[in-house]
Design a protein around this motif. Sequence first.
Motif, PDB file in Angstrom:
ATOM      1  N   SER A   1       0.867  -1.177   0.000  1.00  0.00           N
ATOM      2  CA  SER A   1       0.000   0.000   0.000  1.00  0.00           C
ATOM      3  C   SER A   1       0.904   1.228   0.000  1.00  0.00           C
ATOM      4  N   LEU A   2       0.411   2.290  -0.554  1.00  0.00           N
ATOM      5  CA  LEU A   2       1.190   3.524  -0.669  1.00  0.00           C
ATOM      6  C   LEU A   2       0.602   4.610   0.230  1.00  0.00           C
ATOM      7  N   GLU A   3       1.461   5.521   0.632  1.00  0.00           N
ATOM      8  CA  GLU A   3       0.982   6.691   1.375  1.00  0.00           C
ATOM      9  C   GLU A   3       0.035   7.469   0.452  1.00  0.00           C
ATOM     10  N   ARG A   4      -0.992   8.063   1.035  1.00  0.00           N
ATOM     11  CA  ARG A   4      -2.027   8.737   0.243  1.00  0.00           C
ATOM     12  C   ARG A   4      -1.435   9.767  -0.722  1.00  0.00           C
ATOM     13  N   ASP A   5      -0.400  10.484  -0.336  1.00  0.00           N
ATOM     14  CA  ASP A   5       0.163  11.504  -1.242  1.00  0.00           C
ATOM     15  C   ASP A   5       0.903  10.893  -2.439  1.00  0.00           C
ATOM     16  N   GLN A   6       1.054   9.574  -2.453  1.00  0.00           N
ATOM     17  CA  GLN A   6       1.687   8.877  -3.568  1.00  0.00           C
ATOM     18  C   GLN A   6       0.669   8.203  -4.497  1.00  0.00           C
ATOM     19  N   TRP A   7      -0.606   8.298  -4.152  1.00  0.00           N
ATOM     20  CA  TRP A   7      -1.641   7.639  -4.940  1.00  0.00           C
ATOM     21  C   TRP A   7      -1.800   8.301  -6.306  1.00  0.00           C
ATOM     22  N   PRO A   8      -1.991   7.490  -7.357  1.00  0.00           N
ATOM     23  CA  PRO A   8      -2.376   8.072  -8.643  1.00  0.00           C
ATOM     24  C   PRO A   8      -3.825   8.573  -8.569  1.00  0.00           C
ATOM     25  N   LYS A   9      -4.201   9.475  -9.457  1.00  0.00           N
ATOM     26  CA  LYS A   9      -5.548  10.074  -9.426  1.00  0.00           C
ATOM     27  C   LYS A   9      -6.656   9.026  -9.475  1.00  0.00           C
ATOM     28  N   GLU A  10      -6.460   7.960 -10.246  1.00  0.00           N
ATOM     29  CA  GLU A  10      -7.518   6.954 -10.389  1.00  0.00           C
ATOM     30  C   GLU A  10      -7.804   6.192  -9.096  1.00  0.00           C
ATOM     31  N   TRP A  11      -6.975   6.348  -8.066  1.00  0.00           N
ATOM     32  CA  TRP A  11      -7.222   5.683  -6.788  1.00  0.00           C
ATOM     33  C   TRP A  11      -8.132   6.510  -5.873  1.00  0.00           C
ATOM     34  N   GLU A  12      -8.382   7.757  -6.204  1.00  0.00           N
ATOM     35  CA  GLU A  12      -9.227   8.609  -5.355  1.00  0.00           C
ATOM     36  C   GLU A  12     -10.575   7.921  -5.126  1.00  0.00           C
ATOM     37  N   GLY A  13     -11.046   7.934  -3.906  1.00  0.00           N
ATOM     38  CA  GLY A  13     -12.313   7.308  -3.543  1.00  0.00           C
ATOM     39  C   GLY A  13     -12.152   5.879  -3.047  1.00  0.00           C
ATOM     40  N   MET A  14     -10.985   5.296  -3.204  1.00  0.00           N
ATOM     41  CA  MET A  14     -10.743   3.936  -2.705  1.00  0.00           C
ATOM     42  C   MET A  14     -10.398   4.008  -1.225  1.00  0.00           C
ATOM     43  N   THR A  15     -10.665   2.919  -0.511  1.00  0.00           N
ATOM     44  CA  THR A  15     -10.415   2.890   0.919  1.00  0.00           C
ATOM     45  C   THR A  15      -8.975   2.530   1.245  1.00  0.00           C
ATOM     46  N   ASP A  16      -8.486   1.420   0.758  1.00  0.00           N
ATOM     47  CA  ASP A  16      -7.128   0.979   1.068  1.00  0.00           C
ATOM     48  C   ASP A  16      -6.548   0.215  -0.131  1.00  0.00           C
ATOM     49  N   PRO A  17      -6.252   0.922  -1.227  1.00  0.00           N
ATOM     50  CA  PRO A  17      -5.760   0.226  -2.424  1.00  0.00           C
ATOM     51  C   PRO A  17      -4.338  -0.313  -2.230  1.00  0.00           C
ATOM     52  N   VAL A  18      -4.060  -1.389  -2.948  1.00  0.00           N
ATOM     53  CA  VAL A  18      -2.718  -1.975  -2.952  1.00  0.00           C
ATOM     54  C   VAL A  18      -2.277  -2.175  -4.400  1.00  0.00           C
ATOM     55  N   CYS A  19      -0.990  -2.330  -4.592  1.00  0.00           N
ATOM     56  CA  CYS A  19      -0.453  -2.560  -5.932  1.00  0.00           C
ATOM     57  C   CYS A  19       0.729  -3.523  -5.827  1.00  0.00           C
ATOM     58  N   PRO A  20       1.052  -4.206  -6.936  1.00  0.00           N
ATOM     59  CA  PRO A  20       2.197  -5.120  -6.881  1.00  0.00           C
ATOM     60  C   PRO A  20       3.509  -4.338  -6.784  1.00  0.00           C
ATOM     61  N   LEU A  21       4.415  -4.861  -6.007  1.00  0.00           N
ATOM     62  CA  LEU A  21       5.748  -4.276  -5.885  1.00  0.00           C
ATOM     63  C   LEU A  21       6.555  -4.736  -7.092  1.00  0.00           C
ATOM     64  N   SER A  22       7.052  -3.796  -7.889  1.00  0.00           N
ATOM     65  CA  SER A  22       7.750  -4.165  -9.120  1.00  0.00           C
ATOM     66  C   SER A  22       9.275  -4.085  -8.985  1.00  0.00           C
ATOM     67  N   ARG A  23       9.758  -3.411  -7.964  1.00  0.00           N
ATOM     68  CA  ARG A  23      11.203  -3.285  -7.735  1.00  0.00           C
ATOM     69  C   ARG A  23      11.534  -3.777  -6.339  1.00  0.00           C
ATOM     70  N   ALA A  24      12.680  -4.411  -6.215  1.00  0.00           N
ATOM     71  CA  ALA A  24      13.115  -4.886  -4.898  1.00  0.00           C
ATOM     72  C   ALA A  24      13.383  -3.674  -4.010  1.00  0.00           C
ATOM     73  N   LEU A  25      12.942  -3.733  -2.783  1.00  0.00           N
ATOM     74  CA  LEU A  25      13.165  -2.657  -1.820  1.00  0.00           C
ATOM     75  C   LEU A  25      13.989  -3.173  -0.654  1.00  0.00           C
ATOM     76  N   TYR A  26      14.829  -2.310  -0.102  1.00  0.00           N
ATOM     77  CA  TYR A  26      15.554  -2.667   1.110  1.00  0.00           C
ATOM     78  C   TYR A  26      14.533  -3.047   2.170  1.00  0.00           C
ATOM     79  N   GLY A  27      14.787  -4.126   2.863  1.00  0.00           N
ATOM     80  CA  GLY A  27      13.865  -4.597   3.880  1.00  0.00           C
ATOM     81  C   GLY A  27      13.019  -5.763   3.409  1.00  0.00           C
ATOM     82  N   HIS A  28      12.827  -5.908   2.107  1.00  0.00           N
ATOM     83  CA  HIS A  28      12.091  -7.065   1.599  1.00  0.00           C
ATOM     84  C   HIS A  28      12.963  -8.290   1.857  1.00  0.00           C
ATOM     85  N   PRO A  29      12.393  -9.387   2.365  1.00  0.00           N
ATOM     86  CA  PRO A  29      13.221 -10.542   2.734  1.00  0.00           C
ATOM     87  C   PRO A  29      14.012 -11.157   1.578  1.00  0.00           C
ATOM     88  N   LEU A  30      13.591 -10.932   0.342  1.00  0.00           N
ATOM     89  CA  LEU A  30      14.310 -11.508  -0.796  1.00  0.00           C
ATOM     90  C   LEU A  30      15.058 -10.469  -1.633  1.00  0.00           C
TER      91      LEU A  30
END
Length: 163
Positions: free
Chosen positions: A29-58
């Motif tokens: 899930s992303l912080e609200r200020d990072q949401w694309p416009k099409e997410w407005e009105g959604m309660t708790d949208p999620v998206c697939p992680l496409s890049r490895a991030l520090y902290g991800h176990p793999l």
Amino acid sequence: EQSDAPKAYTQCPMLDGLPGYEGQETWVSLERDQWPKEWEGMTDPVCPLSRALYGHPLAGTYWEQFYFDVAVNKCGFFPVPGWECLFYHMEQKCLLSIYVDDFKVAGPEKNIDYVWTQLRKHLKLDENFEVSEQIKPNNDLSNQRIESQENVKKNYLPTINNA
């Protein structure tokens, strides 16, 4: 010479087919200020992680597979047997050491720029600098095993050349 890969993990895509993890995705899930416009009105949208991030176990495993693919399949290096982070380029006669986000290249001076150019076609790397700028002869290296260039050539390159 040496260079660093800035934000290394985020340079690599979350690869499908990691042994034991095939078909598994990570959703965030992303912080609200990072949401694309099409997410407005959604309660708790999620998206697939496409890049490895520090902290991800793999993340480290994804990064390791990514740089291995770049070094071996895209830049023509061969892995050095028994040295998981060391690679040798037969044509350029250069050694490449990769430790997490630290890249070091050693070999004939005339070939080193070519190696960096090839790596930079596939990786974001900081400007390279001489290793001697960081490792001075007066440093206390008494607890480390340092091998001379001649000793490395005598003991390890025959193994590489016969691989």
